[in-house]
Design a protein around this motif. Sequence first.
Motif, mmCIF file in Angstrom:
data_model
loop_
_atom_site.group_PDB
_atom_site.id
_atom_site.type_symbol
_atom_site.label_atom_id
_atom_site.label_comp_id
_atom_site.label_asym_id
_atom_site.label_seq_id
_atom_site.Cartn_x
_atom_site.Cartn_y
_atom_site.Cartn_z
ATOM 1 N N ALA A 218 2.478 -26.987 -2.097
ATOM 2 C CA ALA A 218 2.931 -28.300 -2.556
ATOM 3 C C ALA A 218 4.411 -28.416 -2.242
ATOM 4 C CB ALA A 218 2.685 -28.466 -4.051
ATOM 5 N N ASN A 219 4.761 -29.418 -1.422
ATOM 6 C CA ASN A 219 6.150 -29.584 -1.010
ATOM 7 C C ASN A 219 6.518 -31.050 -0.904
ATOM 8 O OD1 ASN A 219 7.925 -27.243 -0.349
ATOM 9 N ND2 ASN A 219 6.092 -26.557 0.741
ATOM 10 N N PRO A 220 7.746 -31.420 -1.331
ATOM 11 C CA PRO A 220 8.203 -32.794 -1.127
ATOM 12 C C PRO A 220 8.306 -33.075 0.372
ATOM 13 C CG PRO A 220 9.621 -31.628 -2.682
ATOM 14 C CD PRO A 220 8.748 -30.609 -2.043
ATOM 15 N N CYS A 221 7.785 -34.207 0.812
ATOM 16 C CA CYS A 221 7.840 -34.547 2.230
ATOM 17 C C CYS A 221 7.600 -36.037 2.402
ATOM 18 C CB CYS A 221 6.803 -33.753 3.021
ATOM 19 S SG CYS A 221 6.892 -34.036 4.803
ATOM 20 N N CYS A 222 8.408 -36.670 3.249
ATOM 21 C CA CYS A 222 8.265 -38.106 3.469
ATOM 22 C C CYS A 222 7.346 -38.425 4.642
ATOM 23 C CB CYS A 222 9.632 -38.736 3.721
ATOM 24 S SG CYS A 222 10.417 -38.156 5.248
ATOM 25 N N GLY A 223 6.947 -37.396 5.403
ATOM 26 C CA GLY A 223 6.213 -37.627 6.644
ATOM 27 C C GLY A 223 4.772 -38.045 6.457
ATOM 28 N N THR A 224 4.163 -38.448 7.575
ATOM 29 C CA THR A 224 2.734 -38.763 7.574
ATOM 30 C C THR A 224 1.958 -37.473 7.795
ATOM 31 O OG1 THR A 224 2.835 -39.245 9.941
ATOM 32 C CG2 THR A 224 3.084 -41.099 8.439
ATOM 33 N N HIS A 225 0.831 -37.341 7.090
ATOM 34 C CA HIS A 225 0.073 -36.092 7.166
ATOM 35 C C HIS A 225 -1.417 -36.352 7.306
ATOM 36 C CE1 HIS A 225 3.134 -32.992 6.467
ATOM 37 N NE2 HIS A 225 3.765 -33.931 5.774
ATOM 38 N N LEU A 226 -2.109 -35.307 7.737
ATOM 39 C CA LEU A 226 -3.559 -35.346 7.858
ATOM 40 C C LEU A 226 -4.186 -35.292 6.471
ATOM 41 C CD1 LEU A 226 -3.757 -32.762 10.784
ATOM 42 C CD2 LEU A 226 -3.900 -35.254 10.978
ATOM 43 N N SER A 227 -5.477 -35.550 6.389
ATOM 44 C CA SER A 227 -6.153 -35.528 5.091
ATOM 45 C C SER A 227 -6.963 -34.258 4.876
ATOM 46 C CB SER A 227 -7.072 -36.751 4.956
ATOM 47 O OG SER A 227 -8.037 -36.766 5.998
ATOM 48 N N SER A 228 -7.029 -33.412 5.903
ATOM 49 C CA SER A 228 -7.761 -32.149 5.792
ATOM 50 C C SER A 228 -7.192 -31.169 6.808
ATOM 51 C CB SER A 228 -9.251 -32.367 6.066
ATOM 52 O OG SER A 228 -9.922 -31.129 6.252
ATOM 53 N N THR A 229 -7.185 -29.897 6.449
ATOM 54 C CA THR A 229 -6.684 -28.897 7.401
ATOM 55 C C THR A 229 -7.535 -28.858 8.669
ATOM 56 O OG1 THR A 229 -7.977 -27.142 6.326
ATOM 57 C CG2 THR A 229 -5.683 -27.431 5.604
ATOM 58 N N SER A 230 -8.805 -29.263 8.568
ATOM 59 C CA SER A 230 -9.677 -29.227 9.750
ATOM 60 C C SER A 230 -9.170 -30.147 10.849
ATOM 61 C CB SER A 230 -11.107 -29.620 9.371
ATOM 62 O OG SER A 230 -11.153 -30.967 8.924
ATOM 63 N N GLN A 231 -8.414 -31.197 10.468
ATOM 64 C CA GLN A 231 -7.907 -32.146 11.460
ATOM 65 C C GLN A 231 -6.758 -31.560 12.288
ATOM 66 O OE1 GLN A 231 -7.036 -35.224 8.675
ATOM 67 N NE2 GLN A 231 -9.119 -36.043 8.665
ATOM 68 N N ILE A 232 -6.209 -30.437 11.839
ATOM 69 C CA ILE A 232 -5.217 -29.728 12.662
ATOM 70 C C ILE A 232 -5.901 -29.181 13.909
ATOM 71 C CG2 ILE A 232 -3.561 -27.806 12.735
ATOM 72 C CD1 ILE A 232 -3.336 -28.017 9.685
ATOM 73 N N GLN A 233 -7.192 -28.904 13.786
ATOM 74 C CA GLN A 233 -8.063 -28.394 14.852
ATOM 75 C C GLN A 233 -7.836 -26.915 15.147
ATOM 76 O OE1 GLN A 233 -7.452 -31.135 18.139
ATOM 77 N NE2 GLN A 233 -9.076 -32.474 17.407
ATOM 78 N N SER A 234 -6.631 -26.549 15.532
ATOM 79 C CA SER A 234 -6.341 -25.137 15.812
ATOM 80 C C SER A 234 -4.839 -24.938 15.870
ATOM 81 C CB SER A 234 -6.982 -24.693 17.133
ATOM 82 O OG SER A 234 -6.435 -25.421 18.214
ATOM 83 N N MET A 235 -4.431 -23.674 15.795
ATOM 84 C CA MET A 235 -3.016 -23.333 15.884
ATOM 85 C C MET A 235 -2.880 -22.030 16.657
ATOM 86 S SD MET A 235 -0.148 -22.593 12.888
ATOM 87 C CE MET A 235 -0.580 -24.080 11.988
ATOM 88 N N SER A 236 -1.822 -21.945 17.444
ATOM 89 C CA SER A 236 -1.548 -20.708 18.179
ATOM 90 C C SER A 236 -0.090 -20.328 17.983
ATOM 91 C CB SER A 236 -1.850 -20.898 19.670
ATOM 92 O OG SER A 236 -1.603 -19.699 20.382
ATOM 93 N N LEU A 237 0.137 -19.106 17.495
ATOM 94 C CA LEU A 237 1.491 -18.572 17.368
ATOM 95 C C LEU A 237 1.839 -17.894 18.688
ATOM 96 C CD1 LEU A 237 1.392 -17.088 13.749
ATOM 97 C CD2 LEU A 237 1.679 -19.451 14.507
ATOM 98 N N LEU A 238 2.977 -18.250 19.265
ATOM 99 C CA LEU A 238 3.279 -17.840 20.632
ATOM 100 C C LEU A 238 4.216 -16.638 20.726
ATOM 101 C CD1 LEU A 238 3.662 -21.426 22.140
ATOM 102 C CD2 LEU A 238 1.640 -19.948 22.145
ATOM 103 N N HIS A 239 5.480 -16.817 20.426
ATOM 104 C CA HIS A 239 6.445 -15.731 20.597
ATOM 105 C C HIS A 239 7.601 -15.932 19.629
ATOM 106 C CE1 HIS A 239 7.850 -19.033 23.162
ATOM 107 N NE2 HIS A 239 9.072 -18.577 22.941
ATOM 108 N N GLN A 240 8.450 -14.916 19.530
ATOM 109 C CA GLN A 240 9.620 -14.975 18.656
ATOM 110 C C GLN A 240 10.893 -14.817 19.472
ATOM 111 O OE1 GLN A 240 9.378 -12.934 14.606
ATOM 112 N NE2 GLN A 240 7.784 -11.844 15.735
#
Length: 430
Positions: A218-240
């Motif tokens: 739970a975080n304060p945020c003014c942005g627009t967001h999805l309604s479910s994590t499934s709508q992110i579809q996928s995520m890939s962590l690349l490099h540091q």
Amino acid sequence: MTTVSSTIVGALACQRNSFLKTFKTQVVSSFEYQNKNKKVKDEAPKEIKYAVELEDTILFPEGGGQPYDKGSLTLPNNEVVHVTSVLRDKLTALHITDAPVEPGTEVTVDLDWDRRIDLMQQHTGQHLLSAVFDTYKLETLSWSMGEIINYIELPEKVSDEIVAEVNAKVNKLIFEAIPIEVVTPDQHGGELDYSHIPDDYDLSQGIIRIVKIGQLDANPCCGTHLSSTSQIQSMSLLHQVSVRGGHSRLYFICGTRVYKYLSKQHELLKLVSGTHLSCQIEEVADKVALLNSNYRKALSREQNLLKELAADEASRIFTRFKNTDAKVDYVYRAENSPEFLILVQKELTTLINSDKESGTVVLFNGDYPSGTGGMVKILGPQAEVLQSELKSKIKNLKGGGKGNSFQGKIAKYEKGELETLFTYLDTFRN
């Protein structure tokens, strides 16, 4: 007469329902707008922009790390005014356009949906990623959304094992389709960190929105967001990448960017493997390792040959000085690299230092056609005299020295200068 005012940022239609793609509203005000943060050269023509304030809008003004939306306003006469950006002025959303729109005009707002859904996937993805890292006691210090790749900044570099573990956890949470909702602080009831809210956002008049990802975050945020994590579809962590203070930036992509990035990298691999390496994609790593090994061997052979050539050249000069009355000789290489001349200099160092009456050597390189210039080194008793002669013959020779040495650079050779220099130095060989 009823005075129409605009909805404040925090309660905009796009924040109440981030999936609206078209919306009818009316213009509150319209005025010429000058971006004070944009540096424009005096000689450049002034680009006139207009700020259009609407009663309400589905176009999000940049904020919370999320870029602005783009879209258009369709007027009653079907004229379309493009919205190139949306900015926040305290509590007001300003739509930046190329043309003014008369206040009171009814307009239809159309959203660039492809851009919006992409931005939401990245933004909501960042919330989810940061929430998972919170469970490792690794706070997200900042984040940035790029055109293709985003990053979060963490207080320390994370091991590859933890990165892989977090990557798996995040994608599992995406698959679980955890509901995402926006609530008020009263509805949330818990403690919150308001430190990231902009200073120019009036908390007494504005609205604080809390973005909740199930019971995970739970975080304060003014942005627009999805309604479910499934709508992110996928995520890939690349490099540091390590940054100031021991911090680390972890780069990532979400949503449709994942398959687009994968497709682009696959096409690149196909090009490299097929055109440049003549092998199958799965053989690229082995082929590159072999090429690298062969390159190192070839480089070693080249270094040894270069040393042998330098030793031979130094020996030739040494023998000439020792067995004849010659007092000046030179070594020239067309290539701009100083490596060979430095090797010759090392071989001659003993001669120059041990025998103050020995000859003087001019080392120089570069050529006229390349336009890259070169370097000059003069070692020996006649260094001072020769540097004056060379400066008179090479316009762009700059440098200095004292006693038995001179070192200079030639920004570029003028036409005919090298030939003149060879003619002059060859007089010492005759």
